[in-house]
Design a protein around this motif. Structure first.
Motif, PDB file in Angstrom:
ATOM      1  N   CYS A  67      24.371 -19.230 104.638  1.00  0.00           N
ATOM      2  CA  CYS A  67      23.689 -19.731 105.819  1.00  0.00           C
ATOM      3  C   CYS A  67      23.653 -21.256 105.798  1.00  0.00           C
ATOM      4  CB  CYS A  67      22.269 -19.170 105.850  1.00  0.00           C
ATOM      5  SG  CYS A  67      21.210 -19.909 107.074  1.00  0.00           S
ATOM      6  N   CYS A  68      24.054 -21.861 106.899  1.00  0.00           N
ATOM      7  CA  CYS A  68      24.000 -23.318 107.083  1.00  0.00           C
ATOM      8  C   CYS A  68      24.952 -24.084 106.171  1.00  0.00           C
ATOM      9  CB  CYS A  68      22.571 -23.837 106.906  1.00  0.00           C
ATOM     10  SG  CYS A  68      21.407 -23.074 108.049  1.00  0.00           S
ATOM     11  N   ALA A  69      25.995 -23.428 105.661  1.00  0.00           N
ATOM     12  CA  ALA A  69      27.054 -24.143 104.952  1.00  0.00           C
ATOM     13  C   ALA A  69      28.013 -24.733 105.987  1.00  0.00           C
ATOM     14  CB  ALA A  69      27.775 -23.204 103.996  1.00  0.00           C
ATOM     15  N   GLY A  70      28.990 -25.534 105.508  1.00  0.00           N
ATOM     16  CA  GLY A  70      29.869 -26.256 106.415  1.00  0.00           C
ATOM     17  C   GLY A  70      30.573 -25.387 107.433  1.00  0.00           C
ATOM     18  N   ILE A  71      31.123 -24.249 107.010  1.00  0.00           N
ATOM     19  CA  ILE A  71      31.858 -23.372 107.922  1.00  0.00           C
ATOM     20  C   ILE A  71      30.933 -22.805 108.988  1.00  0.00           C
ATOM     21  CG2 ILE A  71      31.546 -21.341 106.463  1.00  0.00           C
ATOM     22  CD1 ILE A  71      34.653 -22.224 108.603  1.00  0.00           C
ATOM     23  N   ASP A  72      29.644 -22.621 108.649  1.00  0.00           N
ATOM     24  CA  ASP A  72      28.709 -22.063 109.608  1.00  0.00           C
ATOM     25  C   ASP A  72      28.388 -23.055 110.724  1.00  0.00           C
ATOM     26  OD1 ASP A  72      28.184 -19.451 108.370  1.00  0.00           O
ATOM     27  OD2 ASP A  72      27.446 -20.657 106.721  1.00  0.00           O
ATOM     28  N   ILE A  73      28.317 -24.323 110.381  1.00  0.00           N
ATOM     29  CA  ILE A  73      28.106 -25.343 111.409  1.00  0.00           C
ATOM     30  C   ILE A  73      29.285 -25.350 112.378  1.00  0.00           C
ATOM     31  CG2 ILE A  73      27.944 -27.837 111.809  1.00  0.00           C
ATOM     32  CD1 ILE A  73      26.378 -28.026 109.181  1.00  0.00           C
ATOM     33  N   HIS A  74      30.483 -25.220 111.828  1.00  0.00           N
ATOM     34  CA  HIS A  74      31.689 -25.143 112.671  1.00  0.00           C
ATOM     35  C   HIS A  74      31.627 -23.917 113.574  1.00  0.00           C
ATOM     36  CE1 HIS A  74      35.916 -25.051 113.846  1.00  0.00           C
ATOM     37  NE2 HIS A  74      35.939 -23.792 113.424  1.00  0.00           N
ATOM     38  N   ASP A  75      31.219 -22.771 113.018  1.00  0.00           N
ATOM     39  CA  ASP A  75      31.159 -21.538 113.814  1.00  0.00           C
ATOM     40  C   ASP A  75      30.131 -21.632 114.926  1.00  0.00           C
ATOM     41  OD1 ASP A  75      33.146 -20.346 112.331  1.00  0.00           O
ATOM     42  OD2 ASP A  75      31.777 -19.251 111.003  1.00  0.00           O
ATOM     43  N   ALA A  76      28.984 -22.234 114.634  1.00  0.00           N
ATOM     44  CA  ALA A  76      27.952 -22.390 115.666  1.00  0.00           C
ATOM     45  C   ALA A  76      28.443 -23.292 116.795  1.00  0.00           C
ATOM     46  CB  ALA A  76      26.681 -22.966 115.032  1.00  0.00           C
ATOM     47  N   ARG A  77      29.086 -24.381 116.422  1.00  0.00           N
ATOM     48  CA  ARG A  77      29.621 -25.309 117.426  1.00  0.00           C
ATOM     49  C   ARG A  77      30.676 -24.603 118.291  1.00  0.00           C
ATOM     50  NH1 ARG A  77      31.191 -29.070 114.175  1.00  0.00           N
ATOM     51  NH2 ARG A  77      29.339 -30.388 114.388  1.00  0.00           N
ATOM     52  N   ARG A  78      31.478 -23.782 117.653  1.00  0.00           N
ATOM     53  CA  ARG A  78      32.539 -23.086 118.384  1.00  0.00           C
ATOM     54  C   ARG A  78      31.948 -22.103 119.401  1.00  0.00           C
ATOM     55  NH1 ARG A  78      37.352 -19.604 115.428  1.00  0.00           N
ATOM     56  NH2 ARG A  78      38.458 -18.942 117.313  1.00  0.00           N
ATOM     57  N   VAL A  79      30.891 -21.383 119.015  1.00  0.00           N
ATOM     58  CA  VAL A  79      30.235 -20.458 119.943  1.00  0.00           C
ATOM     59  C   VAL A  79      29.674 -21.225 121.139  1.00  0.00           C
ATOM     60  CG1 VAL A  79      28.242 -18.926 120.228  1.00  0.00           C
ATOM     61  CG2 VAL A  79      29.727 -18.673 118.233  1.00  0.00           C
ATOM     62  N   ALA A  80      29.065 -22.379 120.877  1.00  0.00           N
ATOM     63  CA  ALA A  80      28.517 -23.199 121.968  1.00  0.00           C
ATOM     64  C   ALA A  80      29.618 -23.634 122.925  1.00  0.00           C
ATOM     65  CB  ALA A  80      27.787 -24.409 121.389  1.00  0.00           C
ATOM     66  N   GLU A  81      30.758 -24.011 122.382  1.00  0.00           N
ATOM     67  CA  GLU A  81      31.890 -24.407 123.228  1.00  0.00           C
ATOM     68  C   GLU A  81      32.398 -23.223 124.044  1.00  0.00           C
ATOM     69  OE1 GLU A  81      34.634 -25.961 120.424  1.00  0.00           O
ATOM     70  OE2 GLU A  81      33.644 -27.921 120.257  1.00  0.00           O
ATOM     71  N   GLU A  82      32.461 -22.054 123.405  1.00  0.00           N
ATOM     72  CA  GLU A  82      32.948 -20.854 124.102  1.00  0.00           C
ATOM     73  C   GLU A  82      32.036 -20.473 125.270  1.00  0.00           C
ATOM     74  OE1 GLU A  82      34.944 -18.704 120.142  1.00  0.00           O
ATOM     75  OE2 GLU A  82      32.990 -18.059 120.908  1.00  0.00           O
ATOM     76  N   LYS A  83      30.736 -20.654 125.093  1.00  0.00           N
ATOM     77  CA  LYS A  83      29.785 -20.217 126.120  1.00  0.00           C
ATOM     78  C   LYS A  83      29.313 -21.367 127.016  1.00  0.00           C
ATOM     79  CE  LYS A  83      29.145 -16.620 126.434  1.00  0.00           C
ATOM     80  NZ  LYS A  83      30.012 -15.577 127.045  1.00  0.00           N
ATOM     81  N   GLY A  84      29.724 -22.601 126.702  1.00  0.00           N
ATOM     82  CA  GLY A  84      29.469 -23.716 127.595  1.00  0.00           C
ATOM     83  C   GLY A  84      28.059 -24.279 127.604  1.00  0.00           C
ATOM     84  N   PHE A  85      27.413 -24.340 126.441  1.00  0.00           N
ATOM     85  CA  PHE A  85      26.108 -24.993 126.377  1.00  0.00           C
ATOM     86  C   PHE A  85      26.125 -26.064 125.283  1.00  0.00           C
ATOM     87  CE2 PHE A  85      25.732 -21.094 123.807  1.00  0.00           C
ATOM     88  CZ  PHE A  85      25.338 -21.600 122.571  1.00  0.00           C
ATOM     89  N   PRO A  86      25.257 -27.064 125.362  1.00  0.00           N
ATOM     90  CA  PRO A  86      25.259 -28.153 124.369  1.00  0.00           C
ATOM     91  C   PRO A  86      24.815 -27.665 122.995  1.00  0.00           C
ATOM     92  CG  PRO A  86      23.404 -28.380 125.863  1.00  0.00           C
ATOM     93  CD  PRO A  86      24.263 -27.289 126.425  1.00  0.00           C
ATOM     94  N   HIS A  87      25.309 -28.331 121.974  1.00  0.00           N
ATOM     95  CA  HIS A  87      24.996 -27.954 120.586  1.00  0.00           C
ATOM     96  C   HIS A  87      24.811 -29.212 119.768  1.00  0.00           C
ATOM     97  CE1 HIS A  87      26.276 -27.015 116.376  1.00  0.00           C
ATOM     98  NE2 HIS A  87      25.421 -26.028 116.565  1.00  0.00           N
ATOM     99  N   TYR A  88      23.751 -29.208 118.943  1.00  0.00           N
ATOM    100  CA  TYR A  88      23.459 -30.361 118.095  1.00  0.00           C
ATOM    101  C   TYR A  88      23.306 -29.929 116.644  1.00  0.00           C
ATOM    102  CZ  TYR A  88      22.296 -32.346 122.655  1.00  0.00           C
ATOM    103  OH  TYR A  88      22.356 -32.766 123.964  1.00  0.00           O
ATOM    104  N   VAL A  89      23.735 -30.796 115.743  1.00  0.00           N
ATOM    105  CA  VAL A  89      23.542 -30.585 114.309  1.00  0.00           C
ATOM    106  C   VAL A  89      22.531 -31.614 113.824  1.00  0.00           C
ATOM    107  CG1 VAL A  89      24.615 -30.557 112.026  1.00  0.00           C
ATOM    108  CG2 VAL A  89      25.889 -29.727 114.028  1.00  0.00           C
ATOM    109  N   LEU A  90      21.458 -31.127 113.203  1.00  0.00           N
ATOM    110  CA  LEU A  90      20.401 -32.013 112.727  1.00  0.00           C
ATOM    111  C   LEU A  90      20.400 -32.046 111.203  1.00  0.00           C
ATOM    112  CD1 LEU A  90      17.485 -30.898 115.085  1.00  0.00           C
ATOM    113  CD2 LEU A  90      19.200 -32.682 115.459  1.00  0.00           C
ATOM    114  N   ASP A  91      20.324 -33.230 110.647  1.00  0.00           N
ATOM    115  CA  ASP A  91      20.325 -33.401 109.203  1.00  0.00           C
ATOM    116  C   ASP A  91      18.900 -33.238 108.674  1.00  0.00           C
ATOM    117  OD1 ASP A  91      20.574 -34.084 106.581  1.00  0.00           O
ATOM    118  OD2 ASP A  91      21.453 -36.056 106.909  1.00  0.00           O
TER     119      ASP A  91
END
Length: 381
Positions: A67-91
């Protein structure tokens, strides 16, 4: 289009159209939170996806697929792009280190068996992230947890998920009434995980077949001891394995390698009966072993109680409920005797084995799926 007075609340409980309802979705990159985001976007809500970076993804603590490893951030961003809503990564790395990882290490070194996922929900996701959602002017925050929020006579209530095998109430007992008012759990009513994956396929999500993460995100392959040694060098000091009468039965290479109830891997030969770890004495560097019956516990001291009942916790001398003392065990009937507003003695009607300090004790209604909160098991008297 505005709603008139006859129109029902939308699916998130607001008297306005979904398009005017902003919801922040906590996206871990897994299938559950991805389905929540896709579902709400599909229903027309103003969805904002947020993913937390919780630790250094290049460090030895991180592992692929957690959970929350590098590949997961990529996957979350990809889902947001697929469904057309904004996505942010917070440190949130520093917050996670200070409030979750450090306490995990210190608790383990003190001989407890911590549950860092509870602290992460309590101190990071449902605290700092929830405040961030409010800063984004969101009406609510949604997650992919398997638990239900229901409206009762006195407001929102926490209830177990429909699928007992996926229920995550043990990890969410510390959710406060104020947090519960703001949170939404769109998956809690689903009959099983197959239904979630079917929705992921229906929405065409790239993570539809992604495996579930099994381990604590910063503990590779469930190897707690190796993580503790990295976090606290020199923690694995050798000592003696002694029985309950004080007889030395062997040597160990660090208390951190043992847990209450452990039987295998003790390295003790020539036994007439099986011995189990019944206590960890960190100060004396001793692992104490004994027969299985020594693991049975009827009375449990509990503190830091988060109470979700309708009446004040200490307004009664006793509460008759069911309690769960480990995430993998079913609730058992018990009596809670408050000792103050957030401390209590819990009496189990049937003794449990392997009750360990650092674990949670979660309270359940015996007549419904409602959760009355819970607290932390400690050594007590």
């Amino acid at each position: 289009m505005a709603l008139d007075s006859e129109t029902k609340l939308n699916s998130l409980g607001f008297a306005k159209p979904p398009s005017e309802t902003r919801v922040v979705v906590a996206m871990s990159g897994g299938v559950d939170s991805s389905v929540v985001a896709a579902k709400l976007a599909d229903e027309g809500y103003d969805v904002v996806g947020v993913t937390l970076q919780l630790y250094d993804h290049g460090a030895a603590l991180a592992k692929k697929g957690a959970c929350c490893a590098g590949i997961d951030i990529h996957d979350a961003r990809r889902v947001a792009e697929e469904k057309g809503f904004p996505h942010y990564v917070l440190d949130y790395e520093n917050i996670f280190q200070e409030t979750v990882i450090d306490e995990f290490a210190d608790s383990y070194l003190a001989g407890a068996t911590p549950v860092p996922c509870i602290r992460c929900n309590e101190r990071v996701k449902f605290k700092d992230l929830l405040e961030t959602a409010k800063d984004l002017d969101a009406d609510c925050m949604a997650t992919g947890h398997y638990i239900q929020r229901m409206i009762g006579e006195n407001g929102p209530e926490l209830h177990s998920a429909s699928d007992a095998r996926r229920d995550q109430s043990y990890f969410l007992f510390s959710t406060t009434p104020e947090q519960l008012d703001y949170l939404r759990f769109p998956l809690g009513h689903l009959p099983n995980k197959d239904a979630t994956r079917a929705l992921a396929a229906e929405y065409g999500l790239s993570v539809a077949d992604k495996p579930d993460s099994q381990d604590i995100c910063f503990v590779p392959n469930g190897d707690y001891a190796s993580v503790i040694e990295k976090l606290r060098p020199g923690a694995a000091e050798p000592g003696e394995i002694v029985d309950h009468e004080g007889n030395v039965r062997g040597q160990h290479n660090g208390v951190i390698h043992y847990t209450i109830g452990q039987r295998r891997g003790l390295g003790i030969g020539g036994l007439s009966e099986p011995l189990y770890v019944v206590k960890l004495d960190v100060d004396a560097k001793q692992v104490i072993v004994g027969p299985k019956e020594m693991l049975s516990t009827r009375t449990i001291p509990v503190r830091e109680i988060n109470w979700l009942g309708d009446e004040p916790f200490d307004s009664r001398e006793e509460w008759h409920v069911a309690v769960k003392v480990r995430s993998t065990r079913p609730p058992r009937e018990a009596i809670i005797r408050p000792l103050g507003p957030d401390t209590a003695e819990v009496e189990l009607l049937t003794p449990e084995e392997g009750v360990s300090p650092g674990q949670a004790c979660v309270f359940y209604d015996t007549d419904s799926s409602r959760i009355f909160g819970g607290g932390w098991i400690w050594r007590g008297y």
